[in-house]
Write a protein that holds these residues in place. Structure first.
Motif, mmCIF file in Angstrom:
data_model
loop_
_atom_site.group_PDB
_atom_site.id
_atom_site.type_symbol
_atom_site.label_atom_id
_atom_site.label_comp_id
_atom_site.label_asym_id
_atom_site.label_seq_id
_atom_site.Cartn_x
_atom_site.Cartn_y
_atom_site.Cartn_z
ATOM 1 N N ALA A 151 0.828 -1.210 0.000
ATOM 2 C CA ALA A 151 0.000 0.000 0.000
ATOM 3 C C ALA A 151 0.860 1.255 0.000
ATOM 4 C CB ALA A 151 -0.930 -0.014 1.216
ATOM 5 N N VAL A 152 1.923 1.250 0.790
ATOM 6 C CA VAL A 152 2.837 2.401 0.801
ATOM 7 C C VAL A 152 3.509 2.546 -0.562
ATOM 8 C CG1 VAL A 152 4.981 3.291 1.798
ATOM 9 C CG2 VAL A 152 3.215 2.336 3.288
ATOM 10 N N HIS A 153 3.959 1.441 -1.131
ATOM 11 C CA HIS A 153 4.600 1.459 -2.454
ATOM 12 C C HIS A 153 3.638 2.026 -3.497
ATOM 13 C CE1 HIS A 153 7.382 -1.014 -5.345
ATOM 14 N NE2 HIS A 153 7.523 0.285 -5.492
ATOM 15 N N TYR A 154 2.397 1.588 -3.437
ATOM 16 C CA TYR A 154 1.351 2.026 -4.370
ATOM 17 C C TYR A 154 1.129 3.531 -4.276
ATOM 18 C CZ TYR A 154 -3.467 2.251 -6.267
ATOM 19 O OH TYR A 154 -4.604 2.561 -6.975
ATOM 20 N N LEU A 155 1.008 4.043 -3.054
ATOM 21 C CA LEU A 155 0.741 5.468 -2.869
ATOM 22 C C LEU A 155 1.988 6.320 -3.090
ATOM 23 C CD1 LEU A 155 -1.549 5.222 0.281
ATOM 24 C CD2 LEU A 155 -2.260 5.811 -2.041
ATOM 25 N N ASP A 171 -7.553 -2.092 -16.128
ATOM 26 C CA ASP A 171 -7.827 -1.086 -15.108
ATOM 27 C C ASP A 171 -6.509 -0.556 -14.542
ATOM 28 O OD1 ASP A 171 -9.917 0.100 -13.084
ATOM 29 O OD2 ASP A 171 -8.285 -0.704 -11.868
ATOM 30 N N GLU A 172 -6.320 0.750 -14.603
ATOM 31 C CA GLU A 172 -5.047 1.342 -14.185
ATOM 32 C C GLU A 172 -4.732 1.061 -12.726
ATOM 33 O OE1 GLU A 172 -2.749 5.696 -14.093
ATOM 34 O OE2 GLU A 172 -4.852 5.564 -14.724
ATOM 35 N N ALA A 173 -5.729 1.148 -11.854
ATOM 36 C CA ALA A 173 -5.494 0.917 -10.430
ATOM 37 C C ALA A 173 -5.061 -0.523 -10.171
ATOM 38 C CB ALA A 173 -6.746 1.248 -9.627
ATOM 39 N N ASP A 174 -5.678 -1.475 -10.854
ATOM 40 C CA ASP A 174 -5.289 -2.875 -10.682
ATOM 41 C C ASP A 174 -3.875 -3.111 -11.200
ATOM 42 O OD1 ASP A 174 -7.661 -3.503 -9.488
ATOM 43 O OD2 ASP A 174 -8.436 -4.763 -11.094
ATOM 44 N N ARG A 175 -3.539 -2.496 -12.335
ATOM 45 C CA ARG A 175 -2.174 -2.652 -12.866
ATOM 46 C C ARG A 175 -1.155 -2.072 -11.882
ATOM 47 N NH1 ARG A 175 -4.468 -0.609 -17.657
ATOM 48 N NH2 ARG A 175 -3.251 1.320 -17.465
ATOM 49 N N ASP A 176 -1.461 -0.895 -11.343
ATOM 50 C CA ASP A 176 -0.535 -0.264 -10.402
ATOM 51 C C ASP A 176 -0.407 -1.076 -9.112
ATOM 52 O OD1 ASP A 176 -0.097 1.734 -12.210
ATOM 53 O OD2 ASP A 176 -1.334 3.241 -11.192
ATOM 54 N N LEU A 234 -0.623 -4.373 -8.915
ATOM 55 C CA LEU A 234 0.270 -5.480 -9.256
ATOM 56 C C LEU A 234 1.731 -5.038 -9.216
ATOM 57 C CD1 LEU A 234 -1.616 -7.241 -12.183
ATOM 58 C CD2 LEU A 234 -0.955 -8.299 -10.021
ATOM 59 N N ARG A 235 2.009 -3.848 -9.743
ATOM 60 C CA ARG A 235 3.385 -3.340 -9.742
ATOM 61 C C ARG A 235 3.849 -3.053 -8.318
ATOM 62 N NH1 ARG A 235 5.307 0.687 -11.716
ATOM 63 N NH2 ARG A 235 7.014 -0.088 -13.024
ATOM 64 N N ALA A 236 2.936 -2.561 -7.478
ATOM 65 C CA ALA A 236 3.294 -2.234 -6.096
ATOM 66 C C ALA A 236 3.623 -3.472 -5.287
ATOM 67 C CB ALA A 236 2.150 -1.453 -5.434
ATOM 68 N N LEU A 237 3.095 -4.618 -5.690
ATOM 69 C CA LEU A 237 3.381 -5.863 -4.981
ATOM 70 C C LEU A 237 4.791 -6.381 -5.256
ATOM 71 C CD1 LEU A 237 -0.038 -7.677 -5.517
ATOM 72 C CD2 LEU A 237 0.905 -6.954 -3.315
ATOM 73 N N VAL A 238 5.420 -5.886 -6.314
ATOM 74 C CA VAL A 238 6.801 -6.273 -6.617
ATOM 75 C C VAL A 238 7.726 -5.454 -5.722
ATOM 76 C CG1 VAL A 238 8.594 -6.399 -8.380
ATOM 77 C CG2 VAL A 238 6.195 -6.822 -8.992
ATOM 78 N N TRP A 239 8.598 -6.107 -5.002
ATOM 79 C CA TRP A 239 9.464 -5.407 -4.055
ATOM 80 C C TRP A 239 10.388 -4.420 -4.788
ATOM 81 C CZ3 TRP A 239 11.185 -9.536 0.098
ATOM 82 C CH2 TRP A 239 10.031 -9.988 0.755
ATOM 83 N N PRO A 240 10.685 -3.298 -4.166
ATOM 84 C CA PRO A 240 11.368 -2.192 -4.856
ATOM 85 C C PRO A 240 12.674 -2.560 -5.550
ATOM 86 C CG PRO A 240 10.506 -1.437 -2.762
ATOM 87 C CD PRO A 240 10.296 -2.928 -2.788
ATOM 88 N N GLU A 241 13.446 -3.475 -4.967
ATOM 89 C CA GLU A 241 14.742 -3.824 -5.566
ATOM 90 C C GLU A 241 14.633 -4.830 -6.705
ATOM 91 O OE1 GLU A 241 15.557 -3.255 -1.049
ATOM 92 O OE2 GLU A 241 13.979 -4.077 -2.320
ATOM 93 N N HIS A 242 13.462 -5.428 -6.921
ATOM 94 C CA HIS A 242 13.323 -6.520 -7.885
ATOM 95 C C HIS A 242 13.048 -5.970 -9.284
ATOM 96 C CE1 HIS A 242 12.234 -9.607 -4.488
ATOM 97 N NE2 HIS A 242 13.360 -8.967 -4.270
ATOM 98 N N GLU A 243 14.053 -5.363 -9.859
ATOM 99 C CA GLU A 243 13.897 -4.666 -11.137
ATOM 100 C C GLU A 243 13.563 -5.621 -12.282
ATOM 101 O OE1 GLU A 243 17.355 -2.310 -11.799
ATOM 102 O OE2 GLU A 243 17.141 -1.180 -9.923
#
Length: 341
Positions: free
Chosen positions: A55-59, A205-210, A212-221
């Motif tokens: 949630a923090v990553h998403y926002l 849906d843009e929110a759903d796509r975002d 999914l991206r937020a669930l990927v940990w920040p370092e996992h490029e």
């Protein structure tokens, strides 16, 4: 120590090698009553630390000027390693955006799409296809956004051996640790595909796509790059997803498939999340179907020997009963596979 504190400490330990940022944040969050209070919004039975971080990553992606963004490689190209200012920035962001975080914690789930698991499904479904009489009708249980249903639209690189869809914008790399998996030059023929999920995500849906991206940990490029490519593929021709229960709503899905069409039911890593009685009922349902039609089941289960791999079994009717073959072991995100037969 509360159960919530234990969850954060457990994730901190698990994330140490994979995400120094999340390991640091979880260690600190476990000792912060205000952060634990926000995390307690998560309904029972869901993974509170994972959801709070997502949630923090998403926002944060919507507020990239906040000082916390300096620690996220997914947002700031010149990101900083966790230091004494990291958790205070995280805490500040959580408290300032608590009214936006809490609804996400109540409604969202950790519905990751580990697209690299398609590198495991490619040889597994090829094995099934070689034994089937005609193109397969693919049915996935718990597909989230259904990106692995599109496994035949990706290109694969197995230790330098490139197979799959040569025109795909996505290349998925995976290592073969042992064995000789079937890796046909072109993907197996798929007649139809459908996913069944309690809460399917919509790739259009843009929110759903975002999310999914937020669930990927920040370092996992690399995982994020593969996910972004798969989302591009899916938006052009989204998979059919049905909102429903994998037990009650599966029979109607199977009934829609002509009886002479071979079916391949797939679940990579979902049954460990459901009660044992539901898993047993699902097994009984699918094994009964196997006796009546050509149905193959690729079902994943955790390695119970203490390892971190997932085991994928192939169940089908043979002679006068169900035959089970332990087909492949794989790293949960598909980074490597070991072919068993």
């Amino acid at each position: 120590m509360s159960a919530l504190q234990a969850q954060f400490r457990d994730l901190a330990e698990w994330a140490t090698d994979s995400s120094p940022l999340y390991a640091h944040l979880c260690r600190e969050a476990a000792e912060d009553s205000d952060i634990l209070d926000i995390a307690a919004t998560v309904p029972e039975g869901r993974q509170a630390p994972h959801l709070l971080l997502a949630a923090v990553h998403y926002l944060l992606d919507r507020h990239p000027d906040h000082r916390l963004a300096e620690y996220y490689p997914s947002i700031s190209p010149e990101s900083r390693a966790p230091d004494d200012g990291c958790f205070p920035a995280f805490r500040e962001f959580c408290l300032d955006h608590a009214d936006a975080i809490r609804p996400l914690l109540r409604t969202r789930r950790t519905q990751t799409n580990a697209v690299r698991r398609s590198a495991v499904l490619y040889p597994a479904i090829a094995q099934v296809a070689s034994a089937a009489d005609g193109p397969l009708a693919l049915v996935e249980l718990g597909p989230s956004a259904g990106l692995n249903l599109l496994f035949d639209r990706y290109r694969y690189d197995y230790d330098g051996r490139v197979v799959g869809n040569s025109d795909s914008p996505v290349t998925i790399g995976s290592r073969v640790r042992r064995g000789d998996p079937p890796l046909p030059e072109t993907p197996p023929a798929i007649r139809s595909r459908v996913g069944l999920d309690r809460n399917p995500l919509d790739v259009t849906d843009e929110a759903d796509r975002d999310w999914l991206r937020a669930l990927v940990w920040p370092e996992h490029e690399e995982r994020r790059a593969v996910l972004d490519g798969a989302l591009t593929v899916a938006r052009d021709d989204p998979p059919e997803l049905i909102e429903g229960d994998m037990l009650d709503d599966l029979p109607p899905v199977l009934d829609e498939i002509p009886s002479d069409v071979p079916v391949c039911v797939v679940n990579t890593l979902v049954l460990y999340q459901v009660p044992a009685e539901l898993s047993e009922a699902l097994t009984a349902l699918l094994e009964a179907q196997m006796a009546e039609r050509q149905l193959h089941w690729l079902t994943g289960r955790r390695d119970l020997s203490g390892g971190e791999s997932v085991e994928l079994d192939w169940k089908r009717w043979s002679g006068d009963g169900v035959k089970t073959t332990h087909l492949v072991d794989y790293e949960p995100h598909g980074a490597w596979l070991s072919w068993r037969p």
